[in-house]
Design an enzyme around this catalytic site. Sequence first.
Site, PDB file in Angstrom:
ATOM      1  N   ASP A   1       0.866  -1.172   0.000  1.00 30.42           N
ATOM      2  CA  ASP A   1       0.000   0.000   0.000  1.00 30.42           C
ATOM      3  C   ASP A   1       0.907   1.228   0.000  1.00 30.42           C
ATOM      4  O   ASP A   1       1.600   1.490   0.987  1.00 30.42           O
ATOM      5  CB  ASP A   1      -0.873  -0.034   1.269  1.00 30.42           C
ATOM      6  CG  ASP A   1      -1.743   1.198   1.400  1.00 30.42           C
ATOM      7  OD1 ASP A   1      -1.695   2.069   0.506  1.00 30.42           O
ATOM      8  OD2 ASP A   1      -2.462   1.298   2.417  1.00 30.42           O
ATOM      9  N   VAL A   2       0.918   1.971  -1.106  1.00 31.33           N
ATOM     10  CA  VAL A   2       1.863   3.098  -1.202  1.00 31.33           C
ATOM     11  C   VAL A   2       1.530   4.218  -0.206  1.00 31.33           C
ATOM     12  O   VAL A   2       2.372   5.074   0.062  1.00 31.33           O
ATOM     13  CB  VAL A   2       1.951   3.699  -2.628  1.00 31.33           C
ATOM     14  CG1 VAL A   2       2.566   2.725  -3.607  1.00 31.33           C
ATOM     15  CG2 VAL A   2       0.613   4.208  -3.112  1.00 31.33           C
TER      16      VAL A   2
ATOM     17  N   ASN B   1       3.872   5.953 -10.358  1.00 28.21           N
ATOM     18  CA  ASN B   1       2.721   5.954 -11.267  1.00 28.21           C
ATOM     19  C   ASN B   1       1.391   5.699 -10.566  1.00 28.21           C
ATOM     20  O   ASN B   1       0.355   6.185 -11.007  1.00 28.21           O
ATOM     21  CB  ASN B   1       2.959   4.883 -12.353  1.00 28.21           C
ATOM     22  CG  ASN B   1       1.698   4.564 -13.111  1.00 28.21           C
ATOM     23  OD1 ASN B   1       1.267   5.329 -13.976  1.00 28.21           O
ATOM     24  ND2 ASN B   1       1.055   3.450 -12.772  1.00 28.21           N
TER      25      ASN B   1
ATOM     26  N   LYS C   1      -1.884  16.456  -7.621  1.00 24.07           N
ATOM     27  CA  LYS C   1      -1.010  16.478  -8.803  1.00 24.07           C
ATOM     28  C   LYS C   1      -0.168  17.763  -8.841  1.00 24.07           C
ATOM     29  O   LYS C   1       1.014  17.722  -9.200  1.00 24.07           O
ATOM     30  CB  LYS C   1      -1.849  16.336 -10.081  1.00 24.07           C
ATOM     31  CG  LYS C   1      -2.525  14.964 -10.212  1.00 24.07           C
ATOM     32  CD  LYS C   1      -1.528  13.823 -10.177  1.00 24.07           C
ATOM     33  CE  LYS C   1      -2.160  12.477 -10.498  1.00 24.07           C
ATOM     34  NZ  LYS C   1      -1.201  11.364 -10.487  1.00 24.07           N
TER      35      LYS C   1
ATOM     36  N   TYR D   1      -7.679  15.513  -6.398  1.00 19.79           N
ATOM     37  CA  TYR D   1      -6.790  15.036  -7.475  1.00 19.79           C
ATOM     38  C   TYR D   1      -5.918  16.175  -8.009  1.00 19.79           C
ATOM     39  O   TYR D   1      -4.697  16.036  -8.124  1.00 19.79           O
ATOM     40  CB  TYR D   1      -7.664  14.446  -8.580  1.00 19.79           C
ATOM     41  CG  TYR D   1      -6.926  13.767  -9.706  1.00 19.79           C
ATOM     42  CD1 TYR D   1      -6.249  12.571  -9.498  1.00 19.79           C
ATOM     43  CD2 TYR D   1      -6.925  14.307 -10.996  1.00 19.79           C
ATOM     44  CE1 TYR D   1      -5.597  11.931 -10.550  1.00 19.79           C
ATOM     45  CE2 TYR D   1      -6.279  13.675 -12.045  1.00 19.79           C
ATOM     46  CZ  TYR D   1      -5.619  12.484 -11.817  1.00 19.79           C
ATOM     47  OH  TYR D   1      -4.974  11.858 -12.860  1.00 19.79           O
TER      48      TYR D   1
HETATM   49  C1  BGC Z   1      -7.410  11.761 -15.627  1.00 22.24           C
HETATM   50  C2  BGC Z   1      -8.329  11.319 -16.750  1.00 22.24           C
HETATM   51  C3  BGC Z   1      -8.710  12.494 -17.623  1.00 22.24           C
HETATM   52  C4  BGC Z   1      -7.480  13.282 -18.040  1.00 22.24           C
HETATM   53  C5  BGC Z   1      -7.839  14.538 -18.816  1.00 22.24           C
HETATM   54  C6  BGC Z   1      -6.248  12.503 -16.206  1.00 22.24           C
HETATM   55  O1  BGC Z   1      -5.395  12.915 -15.209  1.00 22.24           O
HETATM   56  O2  BGC Z   1      -6.980  10.632 -14.906  1.00 22.24           O
HETATM   57  O3  BGC Z   1      -9.485  10.736 -16.188  1.00 22.24           O
HETATM   58  O4  BGC Z   1      -9.383  12.030 -18.776  1.00 22.24           O
HETATM   59  O5  BGC Z   1      -6.728  13.628 -16.920  1.00 22.24           O
HETATM   60  O6  BGC Z   1      -8.818  15.306 -18.173  1.00 22.24           O
END
Ligand code: BGC
Length: 263
Positions: A68-69, A95, A165, A161
């Site tokens: 589990d990272v 990744n 990122k 997300y």
């Molecule tokens: C997501 C995808 C998405 C893409 C462009 C990626 O980081 O995982 O679900 O289609 O970005 O929006």
Amino acid sequence: MLAIDLKGRVALVTGASGGLGRAIATTLAASGARVAAHYRNGDDEKDAAQVVDLIRKQGGEAEAFAADVADANAVAQLVEAVGGRFGALDVLVNNAGIDGPRQPVGADEPEAWKKVLAVDLLGPYYCARSVIPLMEKGKRGVIINITSVHEFIPWEGYSAYTSAKAGLSMLTKTLAQETADKGIRVVAVAPGAIQTPINASVWSHPDSLRDLDQKIAMGRLGQPEEVARVVAFLASDLASYITGTTLAVDGGMLIYPDFRQGG
Ligand code: BGC
């Protein structure tokens, strides 16, 4: 002929059981690297075994490792096991990632938010801090963090997300600064819309696929191999002067194709 040559390198790829990770693991192996294919515990075991099988059938060397990272101790054990099995660790590809449920802030579930941060940002951090001593020992290393175009582009409902990122992008730069004098390069790769299970609900319906295609200057989704080849290049000495930056592999998503007219 100029070719990507990773012979003699050991690469750990997290989330190697499917999607982008699978293509990255097989492409690194095809370039000569010995591959530690990480997968999450449980369901992914069979898929990881398939990736390892594929690599072996193609004459490469690979082994699967579960962890589990998001768990610092599990990551330390993972890296120890990989180092023990292969005797070195030259390349880390962070990744493994999840996008989490689509929920605007306020209507969301804080635990889900934390989970995305734990896998997508803490995971790469734990992996990086565990591999750096091995890379220092070997006097070389490359850490490649898979971010997303969403390290730049905000995305309604996916604040965890996008935040993870963007954070991973800054971790990339800071780590690169910290490790450049140790012979370690740290680079981020920002994929756009690549056809993998993570966005299957979008590309499997004609209407949402058309909408997504319109957000890409090249007008089509990318394939996992198109990202994997870039990762292999960055892992190799061909990219010897690249560190602390993000390379987008997005078919032109970041050049705002909507601005071709009007504005
Ligand atoms: C997501 C995808 C998405 C893409 C462009 C990626 O980081 O995982 O679900 O289609 O970005 O929006």
